[in-house]
Design a protein around this motif. Structure first.
Motif, PDB file in Angstrom:
ATOM      1  N   ILE A  49       0.853  -1.178   0.000  1.00  0.00           N
ATOM      2  CA  ILE A  49       0.000   0.000   0.000  1.00  0.00           C
ATOM      3  C   ILE A  49       0.897   1.238   0.000  1.00  0.00           C
ATOM      4  CG2 ILE A  49      -1.848   1.236   1.186  1.00  0.00           C
ATOM      5  CD1 ILE A  49      -2.668  -1.544   0.264  1.00  0.00           C
ATOM      6  N   ASN A  50       0.912   1.959  -1.098  1.00  0.00           N
ATOM      7  CA  ASN A  50       1.725   3.172  -1.192  1.00  0.00           C
ATOM      8  C   ASN A  50       0.960   4.327  -0.547  1.00  0.00           C
ATOM      9  OD1 ASN A  50       3.364   5.299  -1.826  1.00  0.00           O
ATOM     10  ND2 ASN A  50       3.156   5.111  -4.040  1.00  0.00           N
ATOM     11  N   TRP A  51       1.444   4.781   0.594  1.00  0.00           N
ATOM     12  CA  TRP A  51       0.761   5.853   1.323  1.00  0.00           C
ATOM     13  C   TRP A  51       1.417   7.205   0.993  1.00  0.00           C
ATOM     14  CZ3 TRP A  51      -3.860   5.291   3.056  1.00  0.00           C
ATOM     15  CH2 TRP A  51      -4.422   6.258   3.888  1.00  0.00           C
ATOM     16  N   GLY A  52       1.096   7.700  -0.212  1.00  0.00           N
ATOM     17  CA  GLY A  52       1.496   9.051  -0.595  1.00  0.00           C
ATOM     18  C   GLY A  52       2.931   9.234  -1.028  1.00  0.00           C
ATOM     19  N   ASN A  53       3.639   8.154  -1.379  1.00  0.00           N
ATOM     20  CA  ASN A  53       5.056   8.285  -1.746  1.00  0.00           C
ATOM     21  C   ASN A  53       5.208   8.327  -3.268  1.00  0.00           C
ATOM     22  OD1 ASN A  53       7.864   8.167  -1.951  1.00  0.00           O
ATOM     23  ND2 ASN A  53       8.029   6.885  -0.120  1.00  0.00           N
ATOM     24  N   PRO A  54       5.710   9.451  -3.820  1.00  0.00           N
ATOM     25  CA  PRO A  54       5.859   9.563  -5.273  1.00  0.00           C
ATOM     26  C   PRO A  54       7.172   8.999  -5.806  1.00  0.00           C
ATOM     27  CG  PRO A  54       6.464  11.634  -4.258  1.00  0.00           C
ATOM     28  CD  PRO A  54       6.044  10.717  -3.133  1.00  0.00           C
ATOM     29  N   ARG A  55       8.013   8.458  -4.914  1.00  0.00           N
ATOM     30  CA  ARG A  55       9.338   7.997  -5.320  1.00  0.00           C
ATOM     31  C   ARG A  55       9.363   6.476  -5.502  1.00  0.00           C
ATOM     32  NH1 ARG A  55       9.690  11.612  -1.266  1.00  0.00           N
ATOM     33  NH2 ARG A  55       9.872   9.966   0.298  1.00  0.00           N
ATOM     34  N   ASP A  56      10.025   6.032  -6.562  1.00  0.00           N
ATOM     35  CA  ASP A  56      10.190   4.594  -6.773  1.00  0.00           C
ATOM     36  C   ASP A  56      11.104   4.026  -5.695  1.00  0.00           C
ATOM     37  OD1 ASP A  56       8.625   4.300  -9.062  1.00  0.00           O
ATOM     38  OD2 ASP A  56      10.268   4.894 -10.382  1.00  0.00           O
ATOM     39  N   PRO A  57      10.706   2.929  -5.054  1.00  0.00           N
ATOM     40  CA  PRO A  57      11.573   2.325  -4.033  1.00  0.00           C
ATOM     41  C   PRO A  57      12.761   1.617  -4.666  1.00  0.00           C
ATOM     42  CG  PRO A  57       9.651   0.944  -4.410  1.00  0.00           C
ATOM     43  CD  PRO A  57       9.431   2.201  -5.215  1.00  0.00           C
ATOM     44  N   PHE A  58      13.850   1.554  -3.937  1.00  0.00           N
ATOM     45  CA  PHE A  58      15.047   0.891  -4.438  1.00  0.00           C
ATOM     46  C   PHE A  58      14.854  -0.622  -4.535  1.00  0.00           C
ATOM     47  CE2 PHE A  58      16.742   4.888  -2.768  1.00  0.00           C
ATOM     48  CZ  PHE A  58      17.545   5.292  -3.814  1.00  0.00           C
ATOM     49  N   TRP A  59      13.935  -1.148  -3.712  1.00  0.00           N
ATOM     50  CA  TRP A  59      13.745  -2.596  -3.682  1.00  0.00           C
ATOM     51  C   TRP A  59      12.795  -3.105  -4.761  1.00  0.00           C
ATOM     52  CZ3 TRP A  59       8.651  -2.138  -2.528  1.00  0.00           C
ATOM     53  CH2 TRP A  59       8.255  -1.149  -1.631  1.00  0.00           C
ATOM     54  N   GLU A  70       4.332   6.610  -9.723  1.00  0.00           N
ATOM     55  CA  GLU A  70       4.139   7.557 -10.818  1.00  0.00           C
ATOM     56  C   GLU A  70       2.754   8.193 -10.774  1.00  0.00           C
ATOM     57  OE1 GLU A  70       2.990   4.771 -14.556  1.00  0.00           O
ATOM     58  OE2 GLU A  70       4.914   4.329 -13.606  1.00  0.00           O
ATOM     59  N   SER A  71       1.752   7.439 -10.316  1.00  0.00           N
ATOM     60  CA  SER A  71       0.399   7.987 -10.186  1.00  0.00           C
ATOM     61  C   SER A  71       0.306   8.930  -8.995  1.00  0.00           C
ATOM     62  CB  SER A  71      -0.616   6.849 -10.043  1.00  0.00           C
ATOM     63  OG  SER A  71      -0.636   6.049 -11.207  1.00  0.00           O
ATOM     64  N   VAL A  72       0.998   8.572  -7.910  1.00  0.00           N
ATOM     65  CA  VAL A  72       1.039   9.451  -6.740  1.00  0.00           C
ATOM     66  C   VAL A  72       1.738  10.755  -7.086  1.00  0.00           C
ATOM     67  CG1 VAL A  72       1.975   9.723  -4.410  1.00  0.00           C
ATOM     68  CG2 VAL A  72       0.925   7.557  -5.086  1.00  0.00           C
ATOM     69  N   TYR A  73       2.804  10.667  -7.885  1.00  0.00           N
ATOM     70  CA  TYR A  73       3.515  11.873  -8.320  1.00  0.00           C
ATOM     71  C   TYR A  73       2.578  12.791  -9.101  1.00  0.00           C
ATOM     72  CZ  TYR A  73       6.854  14.913 -10.667  1.00  0.00           C
ATOM     73  OH  TYR A  73       7.524  16.016 -11.132  1.00  0.00           O
ATOM     74  N   CYS A  74       1.802  12.209 -10.000  1.00  0.00           N
ATOM     75  CA  CYS A  74       0.843  12.994 -10.790  1.00  0.00           C
ATOM     76  C   CYS A  74      -0.165  13.667  -9.877  1.00  0.00           C
ATOM     77  CB  CYS A  74       0.143  12.089 -11.799  1.00  0.00           C
ATOM     78  SG  CYS A  74      -1.072  12.932 -12.848  1.00  0.00           S
ATOM     79  N   ALA A  75      -0.674  12.925  -8.890  1.00  0.00           N
ATOM     80  CA  ALA A  75      -1.693  13.457  -7.988  1.00  0.00           C
ATOM     81  C   ALA A  75      -1.141  14.530  -7.057  1.00  0.00           C
ATOM     82  CB  ALA A  75      -2.300  12.325  -7.160  1.00  0.00           C
ATOM     83  N   SER A  76       0.170  14.467  -6.778  1.00  0.00           N
ATOM     84  CA  SER A  76       0.769  15.422  -5.830  1.00  0.00           C
ATOM     85  C   SER A  76       1.110  16.760  -6.468  1.00  0.00           C
ATOM     86  CB  SER A  76       2.027  14.817  -5.200  1.00  0.00           C
ATOM     87  OG  SER A  76       3.042  14.639  -6.178  1.00  0.00           O
ATOM     88  N   ASN A  77       1.043  16.828  -7.788  1.00  0.00           N
ATOM     89  CA  ASN A  77       1.365  18.051  -8.508  1.00  0.00           C
ATOM     90  C   ASN A  77       0.071  18.687  -9.030  1.00  0.00           C
ATOM     91  OD1 ASN A  77       1.994  19.577 -11.159  1.00  0.00           O
ATOM     92  ND2 ASN A  77       4.019  19.328 -10.251  1.00  0.00           N
ATOM     93  N   LYS A  78      -0.191  19.933  -8.660  1.00  0.00           N
ATOM     94  CA  LYS A  78      -1.457  20.580  -9.002  1.00  0.00           C
ATOM     95  C   LYS A  78      -1.665  20.699 -10.510  1.00  0.00           C
ATOM     96  CE  LYS A  78      -1.855  21.280  -4.579  1.00  0.00           C
ATOM     97  NZ  LYS A  78      -2.648  20.341  -3.761  1.00  0.00           N
ATOM     98  N   ARG A  79      -0.598  20.962 -11.246  1.00  0.00           N
ATOM     99  CA  ARG A  79      -0.749  21.145 -12.690  1.00  0.00           C
ATOM    100  C   ARG A  79      -0.964  19.816 -13.405  1.00  0.00           C
ATOM    101  NH1 ARG A  79       3.255  25.202 -15.243  1.00  0.00           N
ATOM    102  NH2 ARG A  79       4.809  23.704 -14.525  1.00  0.00           N
ATOM    103  N   THR A  80      -0.190  18.775 -13.055  1.00  0.00           N
ATOM    104  CA  THR A  80      -0.388  17.481 -13.704  1.00  0.00           C
ATOM    105  C   THR A  80      -1.751  16.898 -13.350  1.00  0.00           C
ATOM    106  OG1 THR A  80       0.809  16.358 -11.914  1.00  0.00           O
ATOM    107  CG2 THR A  80       2.073  16.956 -13.869  1.00  0.00           C
ATOM    108  N   THR A  81      -2.204  17.176 -12.141  1.00  0.00           N
ATOM    109  CA  THR A  81      -3.551  16.738 -11.754  1.00  0.00           C
ATOM    110  C   THR A  81      -4.597  17.409 -12.624  1.00  0.00           C
ATOM    111  OG1 THR A  81      -2.990  16.250  -9.441  1.00  0.00           O
ATOM    112  CG2 THR A  81      -5.272  16.806  -9.907  1.00  0.00           C
ATOM    113  N   ALA A  82      -4.484  18.731 -12.771  1.00  0.00           N
ATOM    114  CA  ALA A  82      -5.458  19.476 -13.578  1.00  0.00           C
ATOM    115  C   ALA A  82      -5.476  18.990 -15.021  1.00  0.00           C
ATOM    116  CB  ALA A  82      -5.149  20.974 -13.521  1.00  0.00           C
ATOM    117  N   LEU A  83      -4.295  18.712 -15.571  1.00  0.00           N
ATOM    118  CA  LEU A  83      -4.213  18.234 -16.955  1.00  0.00           C
ATOM    119  C   LEU A  83      -4.818  16.842 -17.096  1.00  0.00           C
ATOM    120  CD1 LEU A  83      -0.623  19.485 -17.864  1.00  0.00           C
ATOM    121  CD2 LEU A  83      -2.797  20.390 -18.726  1.00  0.00           C
ATOM    122  N   ALA A  84      -4.595  15.982 -16.099  1.00  0.00           N
ATOM    123  CA  ALA A  84      -5.168  14.634 -16.131  1.00  0.00           C
ATOM    124  C   ALA A  84      -6.691  14.690 -16.032  1.00  0.00           C
ATOM    125  CB  ALA A  84      -4.590  13.792 -14.997  1.00  0.00           C
ATOM    126  N   PHE A  85      -7.199  15.565 -15.163  1.00  0.00           N
ATOM    127  CA  PHE A  85      -8.653  15.733 -15.059  1.00  0.00           C
ATOM    128  C   PHE A  85      -9.234  16.251 -16.374  1.00  0.00           C
ATOM    129  CE2 PHE A  85      -8.699  16.502 -10.151  1.00  0.00           C
ATOM    130  CZ  PHE A  85      -8.510  15.147  -9.947  1.00  0.00           C
TER     131      PHE A  85
END
Length: 267
Positions: A49-59, A70-85
């Motif tokens: 369960i990824n709880w808000g982490n936009p970074r790929d884990p090393f493992w 990558e989806s969390v990263y999109c959701a965490s950025n206001k502009r990429t979110t707006a474009l996706a919507f």
């Protein structure tokens, strides 16, 4: 069949991630929190369960990863979110990155919110533009602001929690008692610092709100999220954003726990 639940938080000190992990354990399911660069090694029977982490884990990770980084990263950025919507046809307040267009909106009498920070929460980095507040606006006032959004006067604001395509919880935002007594509280920026809190009173939502919430999570490629939604004065439903690591307490923790544990066999 999943056997363990792994919480991959945006930071290990997250109170919500800790509450979720503890509640899952209380229901008898194995659960642990892991660092992105720690010694954890995924198993095919792990549910991550990824709880808000936009970074790929090393493992690395398997297909059992809910909310890909990558989806969390999109959701965490206001502009990429707006474009996706926009691409998915999700109703949202009008937005632009063009400062000249934003200035035209204000000149025509609209109130505009400028977002200086694209990866922020709690209303940080928001500046307001309106002729009522500052009649003599200059072009330089709009510089170095990456996103502008038309302000929508609202009659209600909800947080709708979606998990695997279904609504599992609903909260409504209202002023705290302290904020009600404070006339200086900004009614347009509804964050915790301004005295706005979530309540379960008057939380009945219609099919339009449900559909927009589920659609917003899907548009960002997420498996779950807490969707902030407003209802305008004319009854139009707009999506503002999706939180991938929402604050959890009480009933909300229980609802997320039940949704996650239901995916584990043998508990």
């Amino acid at each position: 069949m999943y056997r363990r639940i792994i919480i991959y938080p945006y930071r290990m000190q997250s109170k919500s991630a800790a509450a979720l992990c503890n509640n899952i354990k209380a229901q008898g399911a194995p659960c642990l929190k892991v660092y992105e660069d720690g010694n954890y090694r995924p198993r095919e029977t792990d549910l991550i369960i990824n709880w808000g982490n936009p970074r790929d884990p090393f493992w690395g990770y398997f297909e059992t990863f809910l909310n890909l980084p990558e989806s969390v990263y999109c959701a965490s950025n206001k502009r990429t979110t707006a474009l996706a919507f926009e691409a998915a046809g999700i109703a949202q307040p009008a937005f632009t990155s063009d400062s000249a267009e934003a200035m035209m909106w204000v000149s025509s009498g609209r109130r505009v919110l400028g977002r200086k920070l694209l990866n922020s929460s709690g209303g940080k980095g928001i500046v307001e533009f309106s002729l009522a507040d500052t009649p003599a606006l200059l072009p330089e006032d709009f510089e170095n602001i990456p996103l502008f959004v038309k302000y929508i006067p609202k009659v209600a604001e909800y947080r709708v929690h979606v998990f695997n395509g279904a609504v599992i919880d609903v909260q409504r935002k209202r002023k705290s008692r302290e904020a009600l007594a404070n006339e200086e509280v900004n009614p347009r920026i509804r964050n915790h610092d301004n005295g706005w809190v979530f309540t379960r009173e008057n939380c009945t939502i219609n099919d339009t709100i449900v559909g927009r919430a589920i659609g917003a999570v899907s548009a960002l490629g997420l498996d779950f999220g807490a969707v902030d939604i407003i209802v305008s004065r004319n009854g139009t439903v707009y999506v503002l954003e999706v939180n991938t690591a929402p604050g959890l307490e009480g009933t909300t923790v229980t609802n997320y726990t039940n949704a996650i544990v239901s995916l584990i066999g043998g508990t």
